[in-house]
Every structure is written in C-alpha cells, then in structure tokens.
Design a protein around this motif. Structure first.
Motif: not given
Length: 417
Positions: A73-97
């Motif tokens: 939800t944060l990533l789709q809002s004006a409150s999105a951070p400039d950077m955030f922690f990532s475990w990599s993997g499939g969730v990360f791929y989804e965010q990139a795509e």
C-alpha cells in the motif's frame, strides 16, 4: 543611524546568501530496535547527514509482519519511502515488474561492483537491471542452549537425522524443558520447519521442479511427506504454551532468557534475542549452532542451506541523493564495522574476514559449505504462493489442515498466481 546601516547590511548579506534546498530521504527498514543493527544505522545516518548539508536521511522501523503487509500500500501512495529493506526473491521481482522500483544507472552499478559482492548485487537485480545494494547474507540453523543440554545430559552436535532431533525433543519434554520456542503468530518462523523438511526430502532438483510445476508441482508425495513429518513433530508439542499467540520478538526474547533447548532461526537472531531478552540474553559460551538434520531417504544434503541475501532497494520516487546515501549505508566501511562488531555477516568480500564473533563464525561456516542455497520460501515464491506457504505452516501447526490438503492448496495457488 549607524545601527540602521549595519542592520541593512546584514539583511542584504543574508538575502545574497544562497538558501540550500532541503532534500529529505526516507528509509524504511524492518524492526532493528534494540539491536546492534540500529546503533550502526544511526551512526551511518548521522555521519552522512553531517557531511551532506541540505540532505536529511531518516530511517523508520516497522515490525516484520507489519512491514510485509503495509509495504504494498505504501508503494502506491504519496508516502512511499525513498528506499526500503528487501529480502530479494519473488516479492522483489514483482515490485520491479510493477514499476515500484528505480533501476540504478549503469555507471553506478559498474563502480559498485568493484567493491560490493557480485552475488549480493545479483540478488537485487531483475531482468538485467540492478535496483539496490546488498547488506547481509543470512542462513537459518538450529541454535541450542549448552546449559540446558548439559542439564538434560544430551549433546546436540550428535544429531544427524530428523529422528535424532525428535528423540532429543522427547528427552527435553521428559526433563521438563521446552524443546523449541517459536513466534507462531507471525507464521514465517513456522515455515522454516516446513521448508527445511521439504528441502531435505526432495533436494534441489525437487524444489526446482515444484517451482516449475513439474511432477505435480507442490501436490506430490514429497510435499505431502514434508507435511507429515512436520505434523509428527507438532504432535509432540515441541513449542512453548500458547505459541500461536506469540510473535517473533516475544519468542526470541524467550530464547534469550534461556527458556528452551533449541531455536530454529537465522543468524540475525544473535542481536535480536539479546535485545528482546529480559536479562541481556545468552552469552556466546552458552550457545551452539548445528545445521538442520537429514531426513531418512531424502534426496537433499545436510549442506543445503535456507536463508537470504538482503539489502535495500530504491523506489521509483527516490531522489538522486538517495543513491549517494545507499552506497554509504550499504558500503564497505559500514559492512566492515558490522563484521568486526558482530552485527551481521556482510556480503562485501573484503569484510568477511573481519567476522570475529564465535556464533556468527559458525553461521559463516555453514554458509561457506553450502551446496545449494534456497531463499526463504515465503519470499522466493512471491507474495501469493509465499504467503500460502506461511499460512499452511501455521494451519498444520494448529491442526486446521492436513498435509495432503496443504499440498493441494499450494499447487492451486501456484497455478493461479
């Protein structure tokens, strides 16, 4: 009159002085409160802010499960951070795509690859683009309490098979000692047991086949057996009372207070357990680490590891200054300090030899001997299937789903994701 001229001169001088525009960089991290990580982060941020006038970096912390649930939800809002922690993997791929991340410029990638781990950089890349910088390599293993082991007259280092571990669980139960503590409410700590059993039973080839939908995907005899072994363990009542109402932070505090013989958790728990414990936690001399054992007839190897390669990634809204900070935040000097102070096992090659903590050295040895490294399943398989793995791990632990039904549900989720 003279005072008026002085005041006018000062006003003119102030008007002529350029105003430095303030750039605010927000970093969202998983919970590092009361751990050595936070002290390191605070120092790096303070140094960067002091050396970069006009830029203010702020790190915000969020409990792990809240982080996973609120980040989309944060990533789709004006409150999105400039950077955030990532475990990599499939969730990360989804965010990139989905366009939520910002790719690093090629010249930045080329420069960083000279200092940072190539493998770590690769973990935060997708389709040829790099989105962040790596921080720590992580492995999950079984921690044991040496004092309680001596009290029970057992030696956990003799554990070679799953049946050996279950036999020791029974000894602990008979001796009035809680075998394992776990934060069942968060689900992901439970998925470590299910994940390891699946890995030990089917090995790398089987895990790869499941991901590709081959041999029935997740709905096959190996996944059913993994669930059956997991339920056999659960039926021994190996966890503390009320484990499904306890979150990770509470469980690791119990481990730090010496409330169990074993704890299946990652190397990050060294600092986390001490921060959550009521008395400062167990000393290194009171703890040992062993790999998850083999399952009889399994195709995996005891040297197959489960864990991650985490770091921080840039969001689409990140300011250019965020790239400057990311290099410092995840940079060589910060990782060398982390290694020497026992904060985490760094991904930077030049920092690895500085790890002196005896517990982290044991984890580093497990990672160094790895024959196949599997990323945390709840991250590797993406948000839908990864979430389902966590869910069935919890549901089998409470008796609300059978191993057969769990395997069927996972395959259905894989097909429709």
């Amino acid at each position: 009159m003279k005072q008026g001229l002085i005041a006018a001169g000062l006003a003119a001088a102030m008007a002529a002085t350029p105003v430095i525009a303030e750039t605010e960089i927000t970093v969202l991290s998983i919970n590092r409160d009361s751990t050595p990580w936070k002290g390191l982060y605070d120092d790096v941020v303070a140094d960067f802010n002091a050396n970069n006038p006009g830029v203010t970096v702020t790190v915000e912390y969020m409990e792990d499960e809240s982080f996973k649930q609120k980040l989309p939800t944060l990533l789709q809002s004006a409150s999105a951070p400039d950077m955030f922690f990532s475990w990599s993997g499939g969730v990360f791929y989804e965010q990139a795509e989905q366009g939520f991340l910002q790719a690093l410029p090629d010249d930045v990638v080329a420069a960083w690859q000279q200092d940072l781990s190539p493998g770590g950089m690769a973990a935060l890349s997708h389709n040829g683009k790099f989105y962040g910088a790596p921080e720590a390599s992580q492995n999950v293993a079984i921690w044991y309490n040496k004092d309680l082991a001596a009290q029970l007259g057992v030696d956990p280092t003799t554990i070679a098979t799953w049946d050996d571990l279950l036999a020791m669980v029974k000894v602990a139960k008979d001796g009035g000692v809680t075998p394992f503590v776990v934060g069942g409410q968060d689900k992901w700590p439970l998925h470590f047991f299910y994940s390891f059993l699946a890995m030990r039973i089917m090995g790398q080839d089987g895990m790869t086949a499941s991901a590709a939908g081959e041999n029935g995907g997740f709905n096959n005899a190996d996944w059913v057996r993994a669930g059956e072994e997991y339920v056999r363990f659960i039926e021994m009542e190996p966890f503390q009372n009320g484990f499904m109402g306890v979150k990770y932070d509470g469980a690791t505090g119990l481990w730090g207070d010496g409330e169990s013989l074993f704890h299946l958790m990652g190397d990050w728990d060294l600092g986390a357990s001490r921060g959550a414990a009521s008395n400062g936690g167990l000393t290194n001399d009171q703890m040992g680490v062993i790999p998850f054992p083999m399952v009889e007839g399994g195709k995996g190897a005891v040297t197959d590891t489960l864990g991650g390669a985490s770091g921080f990634v840039l969001t689409a809204k990140a300011e250019p200054e965020a790239i400057d900070f990311l290099k410092v935040f995840m940079g060589v000097e910060a990782q060398k300090r982390a290694a020497s102070e026992g904060v985490y096992i760094p991904t930077v090659p030049s920092a690895g030899g500085l790890v002196e903590d005896t517990i982290l050295k044991q984890f580093a040895a497990i990672g160094g001997a790895s024959t196949y490294h599997q990323l945390f399943l709840d991250q590797f398989f993406g948000s839908s299937l990864g979430g389902a793995i966590n869910d069935v791990s919890a549901q089998m632990a409470t008796g609300d789903i059978t191993p057969e039904a769990a395997a069927e549900l996972l395959e259905e989720t894989r097909e429709f994701q």
